[in-house]
Design an enzyme around this catalytic site. Structure first.
Site, PDB file in Angstrom:
ATOM      1  N   LYS A  30       0.839  -1.204   0.000  1.00 61.55           N
ATOM      2  CA  LYS A  30       0.000   0.000   0.000  1.00 61.55           C
ATOM      3  C   LYS A  30       0.871   1.250   0.000  1.00 61.55           C
ATOM      4  O   LYS A  30       2.055   1.193   0.337  1.00 61.55           O
ATOM      5  CB  LYS A  30      -0.903  -0.020   1.231  1.00 61.55           C
ATOM      6  CG  LYS A  30      -0.121  -0.034   2.533  1.00 61.55           C
ATOM      7  CD  LYS A  30      -1.001  -0.311   3.723  1.00 61.55           C
ATOM      8  CE  LYS A  30      -0.167  -0.334   4.982  1.00 61.55           C
ATOM      9  NZ  LYS A  30      -0.879  -0.903   6.121  1.00 61.55           N
TER      10      LYS A  30
ATOM     11  N   TYR B  34      16.501  31.585   4.601  1.00 64.06           N
ATOM     12  CA  TYR B  34      15.296  32.337   4.945  1.00 64.06           C
ATOM     13  C   TYR B  34      15.234  32.655   6.433  1.00 64.06           C
ATOM     14  O   TYR B  34      15.699  31.862   7.262  1.00 64.06           O
ATOM     15  CB  TYR B  34      14.057  31.501   4.614  1.00 64.06           C
ATOM     16  CG  TYR B  34      13.706  31.454   3.154  1.00 64.06           C
ATOM     17  CD1 TYR B  34      13.522  32.627   2.406  1.00 64.06           C
ATOM     18  CD2 TYR B  34      13.525  30.236   2.520  1.00 64.06           C
ATOM     19  CE1 TYR B  34      13.174  32.562   1.068  1.00 64.06           C
ATOM     20  CE2 TYR B  34      13.178  30.159   1.178  1.00 64.06           C
ATOM     21  CZ  TYR B  34      13.004  31.327   0.456  1.00 64.06           C
ATOM     22  OH  TYR B  34      12.665  31.253  -0.850  1.00 64.06           O
TER      23      TYR B  34
HETATM   24  C1  LIG Z   1      -0.171  -1.849   6.809  1.00 66.07           C
HETATM   25  C2  LIG Z   1      -0.805  -3.054   7.303  1.00 66.07           C
HETATM   26  C3  LIG Z   1      -0.036  -4.192   7.613  1.00 66.07           C
HETATM   27  C4  LIG Z   1       1.471  -4.212   7.594  1.00 66.07           C
HETATM   28  O1  LIG Z   1       1.948  -3.620   8.755  1.00 66.07           O
HETATM   29  P1  LIG Z   1       3.522  -3.496   9.045  1.00 66.07           P
HETATM   30  O2  LIG Z   1       3.613  -2.961  10.414  1.00 66.07           O
HETATM   31  O3  LIG Z   1       4.065  -2.542   8.046  1.00 66.07           O
HETATM   32  O4  LIG Z   1       4.072  -4.840   8.905  1.00 66.07           O
HETATM   33  C5  LIG Z   1      -0.718  -5.339   7.954  1.00 66.07           C
HETATM   34  N1  LIG Z   1      -2.055  -5.377   8.018  1.00 66.07           N
HETATM   35  C6  LIG Z   1      -2.823  -4.298   7.742  1.00 66.07           C
HETATM   36  C7  LIG Z   1      -4.294  -4.416   7.814  1.00 66.07           C
HETATM   37  C8  LIG Z   1      -2.230  -3.094   7.379  1.00 66.07           C
HETATM   38  O5  LIG Z   1      -2.981  -2.035   7.113  1.00 66.07           O
END
Ligand SMILES: *Cc1c(COP(=O)(O)O)cnc(C)c1O
Length: 821
Positions: free
Chosen positions: A492, A716
């Protein structure tokens, strides 16, 4: 190419031969994906942790592979009478026996290399330095395993004058098998370290196992500074010639001094009472450790010191580093301009194919003459042309006199050039656009000039992604789980900032079972790019349900609204079972059904015959932190109860999963059927796994250096100043690239030539300034924002945030560069 009859092969591995077709074998195949020129190919159906080669037999037979080594009783009935079969008890052992059989036909010196680190570099450097004098057959990359070694040995051919093979082990008993295959006449031991210690009770035990490689050799080369190694060598191999390197007085090749001069390390050495100096083109400690055995081996082979000195100055860092870059005109470049031999060509072409499966992406190969292959040209170039044909290359461009001579062999040829200059001249006429281009050339052809012309240079800040390190991390987690547990890789948010298609393709290549994305459009992008692994969409939006079904994307169902809406789209779409994944909220209080909703859920699901509950899952809220362990155990317990209820009420057989990366490390017992791995792929664990590697590096460079007096201000708001008169470097990376502005004014640092330079003044939109007073630096020098030597976790700590946020904040305008080591 050496050809054997099937009978010879069957005899070599004590197999039962059933022959129906032709009977010759000249090629071994163990990876069903890398088949080319299927004729005379022999496939070994190996059983790994993750897959069983027997599954691919039919597919390979259709591609024309006629010969198979299978386990007893595993001949597929429908093609039993059409192909040739060798049945054995253990296909892996058979492969080793066949490797040994081939090896036994050569009466040449064979160097067997083992040790905890440096095997590949030592092998590649020896090859780089001696390859112009003798034909060397060697392991491709680091093929040093129980399966890699026999395949490597198959590279020995009639021209070979020296063999160099690596042997790596991780279990007791393995080295004996490797020794029996390699049959080394010379042995080299690099170092003893902690790698692969899991299955040994002590360092001594592992050392003893490794030393089994040297049982039959005449000479052993090793570093005598490690006492344990030295003692064991002397007591166990007293009858052999022992040639040592090291700092100790007694070393045959003694390192007396070392001095860093510019980009070089000058080594003061002593050999046979004579002092001499050799410079190596690297300054790090590891390179010094790797250079000593190489120098010693060449001295043993009779090279004079001048020649060694000359050649040592030209060795290149890593043997084969495949680099993927964005090119002009939407091209994708795969750059492999360090090395061109047949073995590495196969590896590079596989990578090209893997990265160019997007529909409609044409494949172009620009190749120079292959040097030092040990195969005469009239045999070599037909092989190259077959390989090009099999990998479905659309355009082939050859550079060099030998390729010109054999131009007629290449059907898809687009042009041949005597020299790289001529190619550069003609480059615009090719109108490269939207294609994947592999550039592979021997170093003397300087293909980097071609790469330079084709590369997109819009922004000098790049995010480098080391795909090998990512695969390494994947395997570290897999080791925790065992073979039966499936892995869903979370990709994702642009794969945690590291890229979508490229990462997914690399993970698909590793046979991960599922991919997870946040939104449907991320999943569709992957499908359009040719990713076929099943995908779960965690946040499915109603408006995209139709497309999700079209694109084979499976929704997370987290409440009744989504359940009803998705079901009605499925029903109106007509018959067919559509997989869905039910999310249960066990305490996170984010998405998911609550325990009290289970009865209602069952009632409704029973009325939805078109939905197939493929998995039920939940998410842990605090799996990385022991202060929440009681809570986490409760979550796991609630999850199990809910699943039990659903199983019995729905009479369904679905997968269960609850662990994220930290969960895998800390709650392995709750692995159930699958785990969801995310941040761990990038090397950010919670400390239970020691061997994770860094994957992502954010780099920029110094665009300008200027002196600033202590009474002046910088940037800045005039917020920055130097404590004393000094120098600042301007770095073209700013908050628009994702460099958090809270790092301004010495809160953040960057790495310049191995030293930390504080950020001074306010970070600007497209650039920032660093204090480089006292650091040796020039304009154009690299600046590391985070990477192997300056971990992202430092930045996260300074910003009081987590690595996830930093990774996903790096702007899309920063180009992502993928490479394999
Ligand atoms: C992002 C996510 C993961 C992975 O989590 P990590 O801590 O990056 O391993 C697993 N399950 C769900 C539902 C997620 O949203």
């Amino acid at each position: 190419m050496i050809t054997y009859s099937l009978q010879q092969i069957a005899d070599a591995c004590n197999g039962q031969l059933t022959q129906n077709a032709g009977s010759l074998v000249s090629r071994l195949l163990i990876d069903s994906r890398s088949v080319y020129d299927a004729s005379e190919t022999l496939f070994f159906a190996l059983k790994g942790n993750r897959h069983d080669g027997h599954q691919f037999i039919l597919q390979l037979f259709k591609k024309g592979v006629p010969n198979f080594v299978v386990e007893e009783g595993k001949i597929p009935a429908d093609i039993a009478e059409k192909a040739n079969w060798i049945e054995v008890k253990d296909t892996k052992y058979a492969l080793q026996q066949v490797g040994a059989f081939h090896r036994s036909r050569f009466k040449i010196p064979v160097l067997g290399i083992t040790g905890s680190n440096g095997k590949t570099i030592v092998k590649e450097w020896i090859t780089q330095m001696m390859g112009s004098d003798v034909f060397i057959a060697r392991s491709p990359r680091s093929y040093n395993s129980q399966v890699g070694v026999p395949v490597s040995l198959w590279h020995l051919n009639e021209q070979s004058q020296l063999g160099i093979f690596e042997a790596g082990i991780s279990l007791p008993g393995e080295m004996k098998r490797l020794k029996n295959s390699i049959m080394p006449t010379l042995g080299l031991f690099t170092t003893l370290g902690p790698a692969h210690q899991e299955n040994f009770s002590s360092l001594e035990e592992k050392l003893e196992e490794k030393l089994n490689l040297f049982e039959g050799v005449e000479v052993i080369f090793y570093g005598c500074d490690q006492e344990m190694v030295d003692e064991r060598m002397i007591s166990r191999f007293s009858e052999k010639q022992l040639l040592t390197w090291g700092r100790a007085e007694k070393a045959a090749l003694q390192l007396i001094s070392q001095a860093e001069v510019g980009d070089q390390m000058r080594l003061g050495l002593k050999w046979k009472k004579e002092h001499f100096e050799i410079a190596i083109p690297f300054t790090d400690r590891v390179s010094v450790e790797n250079a000593l055995p190489v120098i010693l081996f060449l001295l043993y082979r009779g090279y004079d010191k001048e020649t060694i000195k000359e050649r040592m100055a030209t060795v290149v860092a890593v043997g084969m580093r495949l680099e993927q870059k964005e090119g002009i005109n939407n091209n994708l470049l795969i750059n492999d301009t360090y090395n061109a031999d047949f073995t590495s060509l196969e590896v590079a072409l596989d990578f090209l194919v893997q990265q160019s499966r997007k529909k409609g992406v044409a494949r172009t190969v620009i190749l120079s003459d292959l040097l030092q292959t040990g195969i005469p040209d009239h045999e070599l170039y037909p092989l190259v042309s077959t390989l090009i044909e099999e990998k479905q290359i659309d355009r082939f461009i050859g550079v060099g006199p030998s390729l010109m001579k054999y131009a007629s062999l290449f059907e898809k040829s687009a042009g041949f050039f005597e020299t790289t200059e001529e190619l550069l001249h003609a480059l615009p006429s090719f109108h490269f656009s939207g294609e994947a281009i592999l550039l592979k050339g021997s170093r003397r052809f300087s293909f980097e000039r071609v790469v330079n012309r084709l590369e997109l240079k819009r922004h000098a800040t790049v995010m480098e992604i080391n795909l090998d390190a990512m695969v390494h991390n994947l395997n570290q987690y897999r080791k925790q789980l065992g073979p039966e547990t499936k892995v869903l890789a979370m990709v994702k948010a642009f794969s945690y900032g590291s890229g979508s298609y490229e990462i997914a393709a690399a993970l698909e290549h590793q046979n991960v079972d599922y991919l997870g994305v946040a939104f449907a459009d991320e999943g569709m992008e992957l499908r359009r790019a040719g990713i076929s692994t099943p995908i779960i969409v965690m946040n499915p939006e109603e408006k995209s349900f139709g497309q999700m079904i079209d694109y084979n994307l499976e929704p997370e169902i987290y409440n009744f609204r989504v359940l009803e809406a998705f079901n009605s789209v499925v029903e109106s779409d007509g018959p067919g079972l559509v997989p869905v994944h039910i999310k249960i909220d066990t305490g996170m209080n984010r998405m998911g059904f609550l325990e009290c909703e289970m009865e209602e859920l069952v009632r409704r699901l029973k009325k939805m015959p078109a939905l197939r509950v493929k998995s039920v899952f939940s998410h842990l809220a605090g799996s990385g932190d022991e202060t929440h362990d009681v809570f986490t155990f409760q979550q796991i317990q609630k999850f199990e109860q809910a699943c039990k209820y659903l199983q019995s009420e729905l009479n369904a057989d679905f997968w269960m999963h609850i662990l994220n990366s930290a969960g895998i490390e800390r709650f392995r017992d709750a692995k159930f059927d699958m785990v969801r791995l995310g941040i761990g792929l990038y090397g950010f664990g919670v400390g239970e796994l020691e061997n994770l590697r860094n994957v992502v590096t954010l780099k920029s460079y110094i665009s300008q250096i200027k002196p600033v007096a202590s009474n002046e201000t910088i940037g800045y708001n005039r917020s920055g100043a130097l404590p004393r008169d000094g120098f600042i470097g301007i770095v073209p990376v700013g908050y628009a690239d994702g460099l958090n502005r809270h790092l301004s004014n010495r809160k953040g640092k960057m790495m310049v030539n191995g030293r930390l330079a504080p950020i001074v003044g306010d970070i600007c939109m497209d650039m920032c300034m660093v204090d480089i007073t006292g650091i040796q630096a020039d304009e154009g020098d690299e600046v590391v924002v985070f990477g192997d030597d300056y971990p992202l976790t430092n930045l996260a700590r300074q910003l009081d945030t987590i690595p996830y946020e930093i990774l996903t904040s790096i702007s899309r305008r920063v180009s992502r560069v993928y490479f394999k080591e």
